[in-house]
Design a protein around this motif. Sequence first.
Motif, mmCIF file in Angstrom:
data_model
loop_
_atom_site.group_PDB
_atom_site.id
_atom_site.type_symbol
_atom_site.label_atom_id
_atom_site.label_comp_id
_atom_site.label_asym_id
_atom_site.label_seq_id
_atom_site.Cartn_x
_atom_site.Cartn_y
_atom_site.Cartn_z
ATOM 1 N N UNK A 263 0.888 -1.151 0.000
ATOM 2 C CA UNK A 263 0.000 0.000 0.000
ATOM 3 C C UNK A 263 0.930 1.205 0.000
ATOM 4 N N UNK A 264 0.790 2.044 -1.024
ATOM 5 C CA UNK A 264 1.683 3.185 -1.188
ATOM 6 C C UNK A 264 0.897 4.432 -1.569
ATOM 7 N N UNK A 265 1.503 5.578 -1.300
ATOM 8 C CA UNK A 265 0.988 6.835 -1.815
ATOM 9 C C UNK A 265 1.817 7.188 -3.030
ATOM 10 N N UNK A 266 1.153 7.619 -4.086
ATOM 11 C CA UNK A 266 1.886 7.977 -5.294
ATOM 12 C C UNK A 266 0.984 8.554 -6.361
ATOM 13 N N UNK A 267 1.564 8.689 -7.541
ATOM 14 C CA UNK A 267 0.852 9.231 -8.700
ATOM 15 C C UNK A 267 1.120 8.355 -9.911
ATOM 16 N N UNK A 268 0.130 8.273 -10.794
ATOM 17 C CA UNK A 268 0.310 7.602 -12.080
ATOM 18 C C UNK A 268 0.684 8.662 -13.107
ATOM 19 N N UNK A 269 1.700 8.344 -13.904
ATOM 20 C CA UNK A 269 2.083 9.223 -15.006
ATOM 21 C C UNK A 269 2.262 8.358 -16.250
ATOM 22 N N UNK A 270 2.301 8.981 -17.397
ATOM 23 C CA UNK A 270 2.545 8.246 -18.641
ATOM 24 C C UNK A 270 3.984 7.738 -18.648
ATOM 25 N N UNK A 271 4.176 6.526 -19.125
ATOM 26 C CA UNK A 271 5.525 5.965 -19.217
ATOM 27 C C UNK A 271 6.285 6.592 -20.372
ATOM 28 N N UNK A 272 7.599 6.555 -20.287
ATOM 29 C CA UNK A 272 8.444 7.091 -21.357
ATOM 30 C C UNK A 272 8.316 6.230 -22.601
ATOM 31 N N UNK A 273 8.644 6.808 -23.742
ATOM 32 C CA UNK A 273 8.528 6.102 -25.015
ATOM 33 C C UNK A 273 9.632 5.083 -25.237
ATOM 34 N N UNK A 274 10.764 5.249 -24.553
ATOM 35 C CA UNK A 274 11.861 4.302 -24.729
ATOM 36 C C UNK A 274 12.540 4.040 -23.391
ATOM 37 N N UNK A 275 13.343 3.002 -23.347
ATOM 38 C CA UNK A 275 14.054 2.644 -22.128
ATOM 39 C C UNK A 275 13.237 1.729 -21.242
ATOM 40 N N UNK A 276 13.766 1.506 -20.036
ATOM 41 C CA UNK A 276 13.089 0.616 -19.094
ATOM 42 C C UNK A 276 11.726 1.180 -18.723
ATOM 43 N N UNK A 277 10.733 0.338 -18.728
ATOM 44 C CA UNK A 277 9.382 0.744 -18.398
ATOM 45 C C UNK A 277 8.552 1.199 -19.572
ATOM 46 N N UNK A 278 9.160 1.306 -20.746
ATOM 47 C CA UNK A 278 8.430 1.813 -21.910
ATOM 48 C C UNK A 278 7.347 0.848 -22.396
ATOM 49 N N UNK A 279 7.435 -0.427 -22.015
ATOM 50 C CA UNK A 279 6.412 -1.384 -22.447
ATOM 51 C C UNK A 279 5.129 -1.271 -21.621
ATOM 52 N N UNK A 280 5.155 -0.447 -20.562
ATOM 53 C CA UNK A 280 3.973 -0.202 -19.741
ATOM 54 C C UNK A 280 3.330 1.112 -20.168
ATOM 55 N N UNK A 281 2.002 1.154 -20.151
ATOM 56 C CA UNK A 281 1.288 2.389 -20.501
ATOM 57 C C UNK A 281 1.533 3.494 -19.485
ATOM 58 N N UNK A 282 1.580 3.107 -18.213
ATOM 59 C CA UNK A 282 1.716 4.090 -17.138
ATOM 60 C C UNK A 282 2.798 3.679 -16.157
ATOM 61 N N UNK A 283 3.278 4.674 -15.433
ATOM 62 C CA UNK A 283 4.270 4.470 -14.384
ATOM 63 C C UNK A 283 3.671 4.941 -13.071
ATOM 64 N N UNK A 284 3.838 4.135 -12.031
ATOM 65 C CA UNK A 284 3.430 4.525 -10.687
ATOM 66 C C UNK A 284 4.650 5.120 -9.998
ATOM 67 N N UNK A 285 4.572 6.397 -9.670
ATOM 68 C CA UNK A 285 5.654 7.068 -8.951
ATOM 69 C C UNK A 285 5.318 7.002 -7.463
#
Length: 122
Positions: free
Chosen positions: A83-105
Amino acid sequence: MWYNASKFGLMLLVVFCCSCNRNEKKGDSPQVFKGLYSFGPESKSFKNCDDPHEYWVADSSAQLELKYSQMNFEKPYEPVYIEVEGNKIASKDDGMGSEYDSTLVVKKVLKITKEIPQDLCN
């Protein structure tokens, strides 16, 4: 003198209110996310219990990866409930994590455990 002090107080109030409204408009206020987190050399992922999406994880708290590694798993990518506090943002177009639509910060870790609640995350 009193007039200047009250004028200064009013200015502070206006600045404070403006900064609050600006944060609300940006959607910067963190949300609570509950789900399964797994960590390894090539992947940091989060599966939200409330929807079918999987997210890349960016740990701005510097606590999530640390607490995960302190659990002393024999192999990487073992899921844990968080259980975390954070924000969802769009993932980068390239590099690690780019295969995911969103990133949880992740901004703050509220809970991390090896015990996965069956009633929340099937």
